[in-house]
Design an enzyme around this catalytic site. Structure first.
Site, mmCIF file in Angstrom:
data_model
loop_
_atom_site.group_PDB
_atom_site.id
_atom_site.type_symbol
_atom_site.label_atom_id
_atom_site.label_comp_id
_atom_site.label_asym_id
_atom_site.label_seq_id
_atom_site.Cartn_x
_atom_site.Cartn_y
_atom_site.Cartn_z
ATOM 1 C CD GLU A 140 -3.219 0.762 2.013
ATOM 2 O OE1 GLU A 140 -3.798 1.644 2.685
ATOM 3 O OE2 GLU A 140 -3.681 -0.532 2.055
ATOM 4 C CG ASP B 88 -2.562 -1.386 5.218
ATOM 5 O OD1 ASP B 88 -1.417 -1.945 5.297
ATOM 6 O OD2 ASP B 88 -2.939 -0.174 5.463
ATOM 7 C CE1 TYR C 202 -4.288 -1.231 8.377
ATOM 8 C CE2 TYR C 202 -6.296 -2.122 9.021
ATOM 9 C CZ TYR C 202 -5.517 -1.330 8.198
ATOM 10 O OH TYR C 202 -6.385 -0.568 7.292
#
Length: 673
Positions: free
Chosen positions: A4, A103, A311
């Site tokens: 990403e 992600d 995350y």
């Protein structure tokens, strides 16, 4: 392999290299990495977030035709994306396998998919799923690659397309209304989630400015027994006026003895809190560190890219048994909170069973540290947020805290009962690690039934009630969570958008700007359905249905188009009758009669003074409350107005305006009586 962001790509490349050679390359100024693993050459190439988005060349509204195009082609502020586009278009074609390593959420699923679709082959594509960028987690995700997460991709694309459809159609409709009303082009924006949030901010702002505080009289006594001092307050009664309270104070000065009638004590258990989800982290960082929600989110995402935490854009408060918590604590034992980590290992004997919260997320666990060391020195803010996350993680494994509460009832010579309360922390438990929630101790001297305590001080004061609502970034975030609009990752950004658009201003305490007020009024007038969260929440639920396979993307997009069409039909029906009011709201049409206090359009007149709807409502509320206010603080109505006009009363700005004007004008003063 598509990552990403460049920082994530570097972490993935070095994790997959097993410490062997990593070749760093560059194309058009964008870095990418080549590593070898299991005999294969792996190219890890980054994006910079979304590279593609919905767009149309059609004018006017309604508009329902669009295509996904490179964002830099239609967004002048996204020119930096062109170099990523060129790099990816050059190195992706011809690969034997494509991996989406963005992600693992619906945004990451769309980012990687659209890049592979544009430059590679989705039929030869796989998905890596990981919750941290720690090397062992990356290697595990690589070994367990799965098929493309089609449901997540479809849900993500549906969200993007749906938000685009709502945003472009409602924004263009608002601008058309403004153009007709003002005779010029006015840039306005609205959205499926943004609009109800703005209207809620406007509602709160009005309530704050219209707040007429209630007055109450507080009496607090300070008593002494055996050298120990404690406070007590009325129990089961309260003085009805300031005059009564002052009389009680005088009586207790003459006869200062209290008899202890009842002593009770109890132990309370304080359960450890679960590890953070993003919303909890944002609220606690605001409470403890004073950070706005979006700043906390940005810092957490940077800590994730440093492989220091998992995350952050998760709704989960659960820590699954699949994670090796002992290994994390062993690493933390050598970090900045090493003493606390070692203490927890000693306390638990290595048996680590975390408290689980009620909220879950199918994609990621609760936010937790990885135990990895930072590659560079963290800033003060980054360190503070990291410490908050680590301490909350440690607390989740600790034992319950125990507090002892005592309650003492005392009677004065007139038979009035007073209550004193004490609190002592017997066992800190999890509070050793997460000290931010430690209750303040209130020591109490030893007291038994029949003991006498002497009053040494009596405090009497008028207390003014606070407005029941707040308006700041954190309170708007809590409201969005409570009505279930937006997502963990988008709520703070949407709130920040309201400030960037010039609809809200202020940091700790927020205000609605004249433009924000105008847009909120226009939305309520022309799009009343969009001013409430129900419609937005219904479509949020449909996104989840796509993710779980209960609906298709096309179904939801078709339903969006149908709903938007109906809203625009109603909008056009209302528009002609609302044009003048919109012009007044935007300040482009001169009002026939202006409010004496603020210049807005007057709706009524009192004692020769023209007042707008805000100040008229403030007048009505103040008139109803004034007799009781004067009685409570034992004053004349004029003295009560003087108290209201002062900022210390916590009255809203519009109420203070009316009070101040009434003090200057006898006619308006009499109208309030």
């Amino acid at each position: 392999m598509v990552a990403e962001k460049p920082k994530a790509a570097a972490k993935i490349a070095y994790a997959l290299s097993d410490g062997r050679g990593v070749l760093r390359c560059s194309e058009y100024g964008v870095p990418y990495w080549i590593v070898r693993r299991d005999g294969a050459a792996i190219v890890v190439a980054p994006s910079a977030g979304h590279l593609f988005g919905p767009h149309t060349d059609s004018r006017g509204f309604p508009v329902f035709d669009f295509e996904w195009r490179p964002i830099f082609e239609f967004d002048r502020g996204a020119g930096y994306l062109s170099k990523f586009y060129r790099m990816l278009s050059r190195i992706l074609p011809g690969a034997s396998l494509y991996v989406n390593a963005c992600d693992y959420d619906i945004e990451g699923s769309v980012i990687g998919f659209k890049i592979i679709e544009a430059f590679g082959d989705v039929n030869r594509a796989r998905r890596m799923k990981f919750s941290t960028l720690a090397p062992q987690d990356i290697r595990r995700a690589y070994a367990r690659m799965e098929r493309l997460d089609v449901e997540m991709i479809e849900a993500g694309m549906a969200r993007s397309e749906m938000d685009w459809l709502w945003g472009i159609n409602v924004s263009r409709a608002l601008m058309e209304a403004a153009r007709r009303a003002a005779g010029r082009r006015v840039i306005l924006s609205a959205g499926r989630v943004q609009s109800p949030t703005l209207v809620e901010a406007y509602r709160r702002w009005r309530e704050i400015n219209l707040h007429v505080p209630k007055a109450s009289v507080a009496v607090k006594i300070t008593a002494e027994k055996g050298g120990g001092v404690f406070d007590a307050r009325p129990h089961g009664w309260k003085p009805q006026s300031l005059e009564t309270a002052r009389s009680i104070k005088s009586e207790l000065r003459k006869n200062p003895w209290l008899a202890v009638e009842e002593v009770r004590s109890e132990r309370s258990i304080l359960r450890p809190p679960p590890a953070f989800n993003l919303g909890d982290l944002q609220k606690e960082a605001n409470r403890i560190l004073g950070l706005p929600p979006l700043r906390t989110q940005s810092i957490a995402e940077e800590l994730y890219l440093e492989a220091l935490i998992s995350y952050p854009r998760t709704n989960s408060q659960k820590l699954p048994p699949s994670i090796n918590y002992r290994a994390i604590l062993d690493k933390l034992a050598h970090g900045p909170l090493g003493r606390e980590a070692r203490e927890l290992l000693k306390e638990t004997g290595g048996v680590l069973r975390p408290v689980q919260g009620s909220k879950d997320d199918p994609a990621h666990p609760a936010i937790h540290p990885t135990g990895e060391k930072p590659s560079q020195r963290l800033s003060k803010e980054h360190m503070a947020v990291y410490e908050l996350i680590v301490r909350r993680f440690l607390a989740a494994f600790s034992r319950e805290a125990i507090v002892s509460k005592s309650s003492v009832l005392l009677r004065d010579f007139q038979g009035r009962v007073w209550r004193a309360e004490g609190l002592r922390v017997e066992d800190l438990g999890w509070l050793k690690y997460y000290h931010y929630s430690t209750p303040g101790e209130k020591p109490m001297p030893p007291l038994d039934r029949g003991d006498k305590a002497r009053v040494v001080r009596v405090d009497v004061r008028v207390e003014w009630s606070q407005t029941p609502v707040r308006l700041d970034k954190a309170s708007l975030l809590r409201w969005m969570e409570s009505v279930n609009i937006g997502t963990e990752g988008t709520r703070a950004r949407i709130i920040e958008t309201l400030y960037k658009r010039g609809y809200l201003e202020g940091s700790r305490k927020s205000e609605v700007t004249p433009l924000g007020e105008a847009v909120a009024v226009i939305i309520q007038t022309l799009f009343p359905e969009l001013s409430k969260p129900d419609l937005t929440r219904r479509f949020e639920s449909m996104i989840e249905d796509i993710r779980s396979g209960r609906r298709t993307r096309q179904e939801v997009i078709d339903m969006s188009k149908k709903t938007i069409s109906k809203l625009l039909e109603s909008f056009l029906d209302r528009l002609d009758t609302a044009v003048r009011e919109i012009g007044v709201s935007l300040g482009s049409v001169e009002v026939e009669a202006a409010c004496h206090l603020c210049g807005r359009k007057a709706v009524s007149a009192v004692s020769g003074y023209r007042l707008c709807s805000h100040h008229m409502e403030a007048f009505d509320r103040l008139r109803k409350a004034l007799p009781n206010l004067a009685s409570t603080i034992s004053s004349t109505p004029r003295e009560a107005l003087e108290a209201i006009a002062r900022g210390r009363s916590r009255a809203g700005a519009w109420v203070r305006d009316v009070a101040a004007l009434a003090l200057r004008d006898d006619g308006l003063y009499k109208a309030l009586l």
